[in-house]
Design a protein around this motif. Structure first.
Motif, PDB file in Angstrom:
ATOM      1  N   ALA A   1      50.161 -31.957 -35.935  1.00 14.19           N
ATOM      2  CA  ALA A   1      50.718 -32.771 -34.649  1.00 14.19           C
ATOM      3  C   ALA A   1      50.073 -34.350 -34.548  1.00 14.19           C
ATOM      4  N   ALA A   2      50.928 -35.075 -34.180  1.00 13.07           N
ATOM      5  CA  ALA A   2      50.543 -36.402 -34.000  1.00 13.07           C
ATOM      6  C   ALA A   2      51.188 -36.896 -32.691  1.00 13.07           C
ATOM      7  N   ALA A   3      50.371 -37.851 -32.282  1.00  8.05           N
ATOM      8  CA  ALA A   3      51.149 -38.729 -30.968  1.00  8.05           C
ATOM      9  C   ALA A   3      51.351 -40.216 -31.628  1.00  8.05           C
ATOM     10  N   LEU A   4      52.205 -40.949 -31.101  1.00  6.89           N
ATOM     11  CA  LEU A   4      52.457 -42.258 -31.604  1.00  6.89           C
ATOM     12  C   LEU A   4      52.111 -43.153 -30.193  1.00  6.89           C
ATOM     13  N   HIS A   5      51.218 -44.335 -30.337  1.00  4.75           N
ATOM     14  CA  HIS A   5      51.137 -45.207 -29.175  1.00  4.75           C
ATOM     15  C   HIS A   5      51.918 -46.522 -29.895  1.00  4.75           C
ATOM     16  N   VAL A   6      52.623 -46.984 -28.786  1.00  2.00           N
ATOM     17  CA  VAL A   6      53.326 -48.282 -29.215  1.00  2.00           C
ATOM     18  C   VAL A   6      52.667 -49.417 -28.125  1.00  2.00           C
TER      19      VAL A   6
ATOM     20  N   VAL B   1      57.276 -50.622 -35.052  1.00  2.43           N
ATOM     21  CA  VAL B   1      58.129 -49.491 -34.842  1.00  2.43           C
ATOM     22  C   VAL B   1      59.502 -49.882 -35.355  1.00  2.43           C
ATOM     23  N   GLU B   2      59.985 -51.251 -35.690  1.00  2.00           N
ATOM     24  CA  GLU B   2      61.241 -51.329 -36.418  1.00  2.00           C
ATOM     25  C   GLU B   2      61.188 -50.759 -37.753  1.00  2.00           C
ATOM     26  N   ALA B   3      60.126 -51.089 -38.539  1.00  2.00           N
ATOM     27  CA  ALA B   3      59.690 -50.760 -39.698  1.00  2.00           C
ATOM     28  C   ALA B   3      59.990 -49.126 -39.951  1.00  2.00           C
ATOM     29  N   LEU B   4      59.299 -48.573 -38.855  1.00  2.00           N
ATOM     30  CA  LEU B   4      59.283 -46.998 -38.964  1.00  2.00           C
ATOM     31  C   LEU B   4      60.684 -46.705 -38.752  1.00  2.00           C
ATOM     32  N   ALA B   5      61.518 -47.088 -37.925  1.00  2.00           N
ATOM     33  CA  ALA B   5      62.949 -46.835 -37.651  1.00  2.00           C
ATOM     34  C   ALA B   5      63.707 -47.028 -38.797  1.00  2.00           C
ATOM     35  N   LEU B   6      63.271 -48.030 -39.846  1.00  2.00           N
ATOM     36  CA  LEU B   6      64.241 -48.061 -41.106  1.00  2.00           C
ATOM     37  C   LEU B   6      63.866 -46.922 -42.075  1.00  2.00           C
ATOM     38  N   ALA B   7      62.496 -46.572 -42.048  1.00  2.00           N
ATOM     39  CA  ALA B   7      62.019 -45.953 -42.838  1.00  2.00           C
ATOM     40  C   ALA B   7      61.368 -44.624 -42.217  1.00  2.00           C
ATOM     41  N   PRO B   8      62.300 -43.604 -41.434  1.00  2.00           N
ATOM     42  CA  PRO B   8      61.725 -42.450 -40.770  1.00  2.00           C
ATOM     43  C   PRO B   8      60.935 -41.472 -41.718  1.00  2.00           C
ATOM     44  N   GLU B   9      61.281 -41.613 -43.105  1.00  2.00           N
ATOM     45  CA  GLU B   9      60.550 -40.551 -43.936  1.00  2.00           C
ATOM     46  C   GLU B   9      58.960 -40.671 -43.666  1.00  2.00           C
ATOM     47  N   ARG B  10      58.592 -42.128 -43.627  1.00  2.00           N
ATOM     48  CA  ARG B  10      57.315 -42.026 -43.318  1.00  2.00           C
ATOM     49  C   ARG B  10      56.480 -41.282 -42.060  1.00  2.00           C
ATOM     50  N   LEU B  11      57.167 -40.686 -41.282  1.00  2.00           N
ATOM     51  CA  LEU B  11      56.649 -39.806 -40.374  1.00  2.00           C
ATOM     52  C   LEU B  11      56.934 -38.371 -40.730  1.00  2.00           C
ATOM     53  N   GLY B  12      57.722 -37.934 -42.104  1.00  2.00           N
ATOM     54  CA  GLY B  12      58.230 -36.754 -42.423  1.00  2.00           C
ATOM     55  C   GLY B  12      57.038 -35.760 -42.481  1.00  2.00           C
ATOM     56  N   GLY B  13      55.786 -36.152 -42.898  1.00  2.00           N
ATOM     57  CA  GLY B  13      55.179 -34.968 -42.967  1.00  2.00           C
ATOM     58  C   GLY B  13      54.326 -34.813 -41.659  1.00  2.00           C
ATOM     59  N   LEU B  14      54.540 -35.278 -40.546  1.00  2.00           N
ATOM     60  CA  LEU B  14      53.988 -35.360 -39.287  1.00  2.00           C
ATOM     61  C   LEU B  14      54.722 -34.602 -38.216  1.00  2.00           C
ATOM     62  N   ASP B  15      54.201 -33.561 -37.525  1.00  2.00           N
ATOM     63  CA  ASP B  15      54.876 -32.986 -36.319  1.00  2.00           C
ATOM     64  C   ASP B  15      54.619 -34.098 -35.107  1.00  2.00           C
ATOM     65  N   VAL B  16      55.440 -35.008 -34.947  1.00  2.00           N
ATOM     66  CA  VAL B  16      55.181 -36.003 -33.898  1.00  2.00           C
ATOM     67  C   VAL B  16      55.566 -35.384 -32.424  1.00  2.00           C
ATOM     68  N   ARG B  17      54.669 -35.403 -31.556  1.00  2.00           N
ATOM     69  CA  ARG B  17      54.680 -34.502 -30.247  1.00  2.00           C
ATOM     70  C   ARG B  17      55.127 -35.467 -28.958  1.00  2.00           C
ATOM     71  N   LEU B  18      54.537 -36.595 -29.186  1.00  2.00           N
ATOM     72  CA  LEU B  18      54.314 -37.428 -27.889  1.00  2.00           C
ATOM     73  C   LEU B  18      54.391 -38.990 -28.476  1.00  2.00           C
ATOM     74  N   VAL B  19      55.351 -40.084 -27.778  1.00  2.00           N
ATOM     75  CA  VAL B  19      55.234 -41.161 -27.844  1.00  2.00           C
ATOM     76  C   VAL B  19      54.624 -41.747 -26.712  1.00  2.00           C
ATOM     77  N   MET B  20      53.656 -42.575 -26.532  1.00  2.00           N
ATOM     78  CA  MET B  20      53.015 -43.428 -25.375  1.00  2.00           C
ATOM     79  C   MET B  20      52.892 -44.526 -25.486  1.00  2.00           C
ATOM     80  N   SER B  21      52.369 -45.227 -24.321  1.00  2.00           N
ATOM     81  CA  SER B  21      52.061 -46.659 -24.080  1.00  2.00           C
ATOM     82  C   SER B  21      50.960 -47.098 -22.924  1.00  2.00           C
ATOM     83  N   HIS B  22      50.447 -47.894 -22.673  1.00  2.00           N
ATOM     84  CA  HIS B  22      49.586 -47.982 -21.647  1.00  2.00           C
ATOM     85  C   HIS B  22      49.964 -49.461 -21.058  1.00  2.00           C
TER      86      HIS B  22
END
Ligand SMILES: *Cc1c(COP(=O)(O)O)cnc(C)c1O
Length: 379
Positions: free
Chosen positions: A133-138, A152-173
């Motif tokens: 499990a992982a969370a992403l901080h933008v 984030v735009e690069a990840l959106a174009l290559a979503p397989e980069r997150l393929g091995g991860l169980d993304v649970r939360l996107v956060m910012s501060h």
């Protein structure tokens, strides 16, 4: 909260006491939970629960119903996991070199803030066959941690980069949520909405204690209060529905008469303008009383309260001691062996911070190890 004027139960020789009311801590969490419902309310317990003792605060919060905790480091996560075996644990500092196996072993969720961290955690996932499990901080404008818009735009174009991860939360501060009028709040909110839409559709979190007071659009699915849980008032304009959890008292060691013109403390920065009574109190900068709370004749500094009456610090804060002017207090109220309140009903965390040119957060998290900690409630 009663002052610890009674020595019963204190180790002999105790010079200072931090009293922590675990029932009020639980009550504050419930009040903040209600404020953000139906969003979930987590608890931020980094830095040993803001210096108040994770080993007491985390179990009290679990009993109150809190199911998600944020810490800063792996070591803090390991302690939190022992105290909250079933909770969701987020690690704000993210993935440090070599930390992946230890994070995965305790089921802690690193908050990944860069493409480098995402790559490293994905490689760990591939190598182990795990799907951790992982969370992403933008980054929405604070420019401290977090994936940039370009990342984030690069990840959106290559979503397989997150393929091995169980993304649970996107956060910012948020940068300026303590000021509800700052246009930065809306700008960051809009940027967060934009960036999270490019990422996996998982739960989102934007607000710490101050952001929670900006209203429901800032709550998303998970709020992350720290300071307000401990009774701090994070917003300059909107009171959080919480009560003080902490009081701090230090022992009065001695009272002395200083004649007109007498100087007090290192470098004699304060001079008595009239015959004065000075109480010397057993807490100093080694205990977390900022040296910037010192006071000369021209500039005022920190304050204490004795018997509910406020008295100013005079002279320099030294390592183990402060001196306060008690001339105006009723003579019988100040006695050697008695107690001076440094934080409590008469002196809020915010006042203690402001008087030293800092914030209540710093006062809270720097309270030293020489203070004996007394826990009330929590059963
Ligand atoms: C420390 C921290 C919090 C908690 O902040 P408070 O102002 O104490 O509520 C929340 N989120 C992040 C990213 C933090 O670093």
């Amino acid at each position: 909260m009663s002052a610890p004027l009674d020595d019963t139960g204190l180790p002999p020789g105790t010079t200072g006491v931090v009293t922590i009311d675990l029932d009020l801590l639980a009550k504050n969490w419930r009040a903040l939970s209600t404020l953000v419902a139906p969003a979930e309310c987590a608890a931020v317990v980094k830095a040993d629960a803001y210096g108040l003792g994770a080993s007491h605060c985390i179990p009290a919060l679990v009993r109150a119903g809190c199911g998600s905790f944020f810490v800063a480091t792996l070591a803090e996560a390991e302690e939190a996991r022992r105290l909250a075996p079933d909770a969701t644990l987020y690690v704000l500092d993210g993935l440090l070199p070599g930390a992946a196996p230890a994070l995965a072993a305790i089921g802690a969720i690193p908050v990944l803030s860069s493409q480098l961290e995402i790559r490293a955690y994905s490689e760990f996932a591939r190598a182990t066959g795990l799907r951790p499990a992982a969370a992403l901080h933008v980054c929405s404008g604070l420019n401290r941690l977090g994936l940039t818009a370009g990342d984030v735009e690069a990840l959106a174009l290559a979503p397989e980069r997150l393929g091995g991860l169980d993304v649970r939360l996107v956060m910012s501060h948020l940068a300026s949520a303590d000021n509800a009028d700052d246009p930065m709040n809306e700008a960051q909110h809009a940027e967060f909405e934009h960036l999270r839409a490019l990422l996996p559709a998982v739960r989102a979190s934007l607000s710490a204690s101050d952001g929670m007071m900006l209203g429901s659009p800032f709550h998303f699915e998970l709020a992350r209060p720290g300071y307000a849980l401990y009774g701090g008032q994070p917003s300059r304009m909107r009171r959080a529905p919480v009560e003080p959890v902490v009081s701090v008292h230090a022992r009065i060691l001695q009272i002395r008469d200083v004649p007109e013109g007498g100087r007090v403390g290192y470098s004699g920065i304060w001079r008595a303008a009239q015959p004065s009574r000075i109480a010397t109190i057993a807490a100093g900068y080694a205990d977390g009383i900022p040296r910037s709370a010192s006071a000369g004749n021209a500039a005022s500094g920190g304050k204490v309260a004795i018997g509910g009456q406020v008295a100013p610090i005079v002279g320099r804060v030294s390592m183990d001691l402060i001196t306060v002017d008690v001339t105006a207090l009723p003579p019988g109220s100040v006695q050697p062996g008695g107690w001076a309140e440094l934080v409590g009903p008469a002196i809020t965390l915010e006042e203690a911070g402001a008087a030293a040119g800092t914030i209540g957060y710093e006062i809270l998290t720097r309270l030293g190890r020489r203070f004996h900690r007394v826990y009330q409630g929590g059963s």
